[in-house]
Scaffold this motif. Structure first.
Motif, PDB file in Angstrom:
ATOM      1  N   ILE A 248       1.242  -1.431   0.235  1.00  0.00           N
ATOM      2  CA  ILE A 248       0.332   0.307   0.381  1.00  0.00           C
ATOM      3  C   ILE A 248       0.736   1.710  -0.277  1.00  0.00           C
ATOM      4  O   ILE A 248       1.679   1.437   0.820  1.00  0.00           O
ATOM      5  CB  ILE A 248      -0.753   0.118   1.050  1.00  0.00           C
ATOM      6  CG1 ILE A 248      -1.978  -1.019   0.693  1.00  0.00           C
ATOM      7  CG2 ILE A 248      -1.593   1.076   1.231  1.00  0.00           C
ATOM      8  CD1 ILE A 248      -2.432  -1.771   2.310  1.00  0.00           C
ATOM      9  N   ASP A 249       1.077   2.172  -0.958  1.00  0.00           N
ATOM     10  CA  ASP A 249       1.373   3.247  -1.193  1.00  0.00           C
ATOM     11  C   ASP A 249       0.607   4.527  -0.563  1.00  0.00           C
ATOM     12  O   ASP A 249       1.180   5.865  -0.366  1.00  0.00           O
ATOM     13  CB  ASP A 249       2.092   3.293  -2.734  1.00  0.00           C
ATOM     14  CG  ASP A 249       2.913   2.735  -2.637  1.00  0.00           C
ATOM     15  OD1 ASP A 249       3.778   2.124  -2.059  1.00  0.00           O
ATOM     16  OD2 ASP A 249       2.865   2.778  -3.973  1.00  0.00           O
ATOM     17  N   GLU A 250      -0.916   4.615  -0.643  1.00  0.00           N
ATOM     18  CA  GLU A 250      -1.765   5.735  -0.206  1.00  0.00           C
ATOM     19  C   GLU A 250      -2.230   5.366   0.623  1.00  0.00           C
ATOM     20  O   GLU A 250      -3.929   4.860   0.264  1.00  0.00           O
ATOM     21  CB  GLU A 250      -1.880   6.701  -1.205  1.00  0.00           C
ATOM     22  CG  GLU A 250      -2.870   7.810  -1.124  1.00  0.00           C
ATOM     23  CD  GLU A 250      -3.375   8.427  -2.504  1.00  0.00           C
ATOM     24  OE1 GLU A 250      -3.979   9.117  -2.430  1.00  0.00           O
ATOM     25  OE2 GLU A 250      -2.789   7.479  -3.666  1.00  0.00           O
ATOM     26  N   VAL A 251      -3.343   6.086   1.733  1.00  0.00           N
ATOM     27  CA  VAL A 251      -4.544   6.366   2.283  1.00  0.00           C
ATOM     28  C   VAL A 251      -5.113   7.604   2.637  1.00  0.00           C
ATOM     29  O   VAL A 251      -4.400   8.894   2.628  1.00  0.00           O
ATOM     30  CB  VAL A 251      -3.809   5.605   3.487  1.00  0.00           C
ATOM     31  CG1 VAL A 251      -5.333   5.244   4.761  1.00  0.00           C
ATOM     32  CG2 VAL A 251      -2.987   4.243   3.606  1.00  0.00           C
ATOM     33  N   ALA A 289      -7.734  14.090   5.227  1.00  0.00           N
ATOM     34  CA  ALA A 289      -5.883  13.649   4.887  1.00  0.00           C
ATOM     35  C   ALA A 289      -5.863  12.941   3.967  1.00  0.00           C
ATOM     36  O   ALA A 289      -6.229  11.465   4.331  1.00  0.00           O
ATOM     37  CB  ALA A 289      -5.016  14.288   6.076  1.00  0.00           C
ATOM     38  N   THR A 290      -4.861  13.063   2.862  1.00  0.00           N
ATOM     39  CA  THR A 290      -3.869  12.239   2.929  1.00  0.00           C
ATOM     40  C   THR A 290      -2.923  11.634   3.006  1.00  0.00           C
ATOM     41  O   THR A 290      -1.593  12.273   3.583  1.00  0.00           O
ATOM     42  CB  THR A 290      -3.811  11.923   1.438  1.00  0.00           C
ATOM     43  OG1 THR A 290      -4.897  12.400   0.620  1.00  0.00           O
ATOM     44  CG2 THR A 290      -3.558  10.783   0.568  1.00  0.00           C
ATOM     45  N   ILE A 291      -2.730  10.449   3.893  1.00  0.00           N
ATOM     46  CA  ILE A 291      -1.281   9.659   4.063  1.00  0.00           C
ATOM     47  C   ILE A 291      -0.368   8.959   3.202  1.00  0.00           C
ATOM     48  O   ILE A 291      -0.551   7.618   2.599  1.00  0.00           O
ATOM     49  CB  ILE A 291      -1.025   9.318   5.329  1.00  0.00           C
ATOM     50  CG1 ILE A 291      -1.349  10.028   6.428  1.00  0.00           C
ATOM     51  CG2 ILE A 291       0.031   8.589   6.245  1.00  0.00           C
ATOM     52  CD1 ILE A 291      -3.228   9.477   6.355  1.00  0.00           C
ATOM     53  N   LEU A 292       1.286   9.014   2.592  1.00  0.00           N
ATOM     54  CA  LEU A 292       1.529   8.955   1.210  1.00  0.00           C
ATOM     55  C   LEU A 292       3.110   8.318   1.774  1.00  0.00           C
ATOM     56  O   LEU A 292       3.542   8.369   3.035  1.00  0.00           O
ATOM     57  CB  LEU A 292       2.242   9.459   0.292  1.00  0.00           C
ATOM     58  CG  LEU A 292       0.496  10.423  -0.267  1.00  0.00           C
ATOM     59  CD1 LEU A 292       1.433  11.539  -0.172  1.00  0.00           C
ATOM     60  CD2 LEU A 292       0.225   9.755  -1.358  1.00  0.00           C
ATOM     61  N   ARG A 293       3.349   7.443   0.825  1.00  0.00           N
ATOM     62  CA  ARG A 293       4.209   6.358   0.741  1.00  0.00           C
ATOM     63  C   ARG A 293       5.884   7.357   0.431  1.00  0.00           C
ATOM     64  O   ARG A 293       4.846   8.050  -0.633  1.00  0.00           O
ATOM     65  CB  ARG A 293       5.117   5.084   0.117  1.00  0.00           C
ATOM     66  CG  ARG A 293       5.768   4.400   1.108  1.00  0.00           C
ATOM     67  CD  ARG A 293       6.044   3.265   0.016  1.00  0.00           C
ATOM     68  NE  ARG A 293       4.424   2.250   0.719  1.00  0.00           N
ATOM     69  CZ  ARG A 293       4.938   1.734   1.729  1.00  0.00           C
ATOM     70  NH1 ARG A 293       6.106   1.629   2.698  1.00  0.00           N
ATOM     71  NH2 ARG A 293       4.086   0.849   1.701  1.00  0.00           N
ATOM     72  N   ASP A 294       6.937   7.693   1.027  1.00  0.00           N
ATOM     73  CA  ASP A 294       7.448   9.393   0.966  1.00  0.00           C
ATOM     74  C   ASP A 294       7.797   8.310  -0.737  1.00  0.00           C
ATOM     75  O   ASP A 294       8.074   7.648  -1.174  1.00  0.00           O
ATOM     76  CB  ASP A 294       8.946   9.449   1.394  1.00  0.00           C
ATOM     77  CG  ASP A 294       9.285  10.218   1.515  1.00  0.00           C
ATOM     78  OD1 ASP A 294       9.316  11.107   0.654  1.00  0.00           O
ATOM     79  OD2 ASP A 294      10.284   9.542   1.735  1.00  0.00           O
ATOM     80  N   GLY A 295       7.549   9.280  -1.673  1.00  0.00           N
ATOM     81  CA  GLY A 295       8.013   9.550  -3.223  1.00  0.00           C
ATOM     82  C   GLY A 295       7.173   9.126  -3.759  1.00  0.00           C
ATOM     83  O   GLY A 295       7.276   9.434  -4.922  1.00  0.00           O
TER      84      GLY A 295
END
Length: 307
Positions: A248-251, A289-295
């Motif tokens: 998973i890359d984005e929540v 909010a959106t929480i992302l894997r860095d990059g």
């Protein structure tokens, strides 16, 4: 004034399919609400009414039921992938398929000791009660080459009865809210997460295991975070998912603050020591909010109702 056709899609929405898998006397239920949207070379049907490129929406409905029998329903994600691949690969005018699925959970009924013997939960084989904690969601999009899988849940109501504060905020002449150093924190979680599986050369995630683990980490983060704001708790929930689930890359979360206010019991000569509250259903604070894997870049729409 001349006009041109913009984005368009068509399909059959909210196809309810219930699949019973009979493993001897033990039954298993998958209960889905499937919505199909197809797009591609559809200019003629809009401009002239020609249906030459149109697969009837009734056919898409029938496909849902046929595939439930032909492929079974191992998971909402896998079922949606079968459908999306079929529509794009079998119909030349169709270039893109979007499958949205809601899944309704069921659990086995545990009978009482009123009978001659007690039947434990593991012995109940064909009686179920509808789960009421949340609705599972997924959206699968396929264009013939690339996949986008966004899964999630809605209507998951959670509460911490302590370990939450709210103070130190901006105050102006309209501020009346008192600072709170021990409050109830409650919300109704709507969450989506995007998988980094995008093509068939990659190994697909274990969809059922992934959902269970994401839900577990989400709830653990909610429970274990000493909260100074719902935003802080939300960020910890998303970060924990990404840090523990490599697929998973984005929540993205949309969390309404389900306010609980202390009732003033002094008029009755009673002290309210953080014991009696009234629950206000509206208006409510809405934290997103959106929480992302860095990059990584964000892809999940800000408005979760658009999924």
């Amino acid at each position: 004034m001349p006009t041109i056709l913009g984005q368009n899609q068509y399909g059959k929405a909210e196809n309810r399919v219930v699949k019973i898998t009979r493993d001897g006397d033990t039954h298993h239920i998958k209960d889905l609400n499937v919505s199909i949207a197809l797009s591609g070379d559809m200019e003629d049907v809009h401009y002239s009414g020609s249906n030459a490129n149109v697969l009837p929406t009734d056919t898409t409905k029938n496909t849902v039921y046929a595939f439930a029998k032909e492929y079974g329903i191992a998971s909402a994600e896998q079922f949606g992938i079968h459908l999306a691949r079929h529509f794009v690969n079998s119909q030349e005018p169709i270039h893109r398929a979007r499958i949205r699925i809601e899944e309704y959970g069921w659990e086995r009924i545990e009978t009482s000791e009123s009978g001659s013997r007690f039947i434990g939960a593991d012995e109940v084989k064909h009686s179920f009660v509808r789960k009421g904690q949340e609705t599972r969601l997924t959206q699968i999009t396929y264009d013939g080459e690339r996949w986008e899988v966004i899964s999630g849940l809605k209507d998951l109501v959670v509460m911490n009865s302590t370990n939450s504060e709210f103070w130190g905020y901006v105050k102006d002449k309209y501020t009346t809210l008192p600072e709170a150093y021990d409050r109830i924190l409650a919300t109704q979680v709507a969450g989506r997460w995007r998988f980094n599986w995008t093509d068939d050369t990659q190994r697909a995630p274990q969809w059922e295991k992934s959902y269970a683990q994401v839900r577990k980490h989400m709830l653990q983060a909610f429970a274990e975070t000493y909260s100074l704001s719902l935003q802080q708790t939300m960020y910890q929930m998303g970060s924990r998912i990404i840090n523990h689930r490599s697929e998973i890359d984005e929540v993205r979360f949309s969390l309404p603050n389900k306010h609980h206010f202390l009732v003033d019991l002094e008029p009755f000569g009673l002290k309210n020591d953080n014991e009696v509250y009234y629950a206000a259903d509206r208006p409510y604070g809405l934290i997103e909010a959106t929480i992302l894997r860095d990059g990584c870049e964000a892809h999940i729409p800000q408005d979760l109702t658009n999924l």
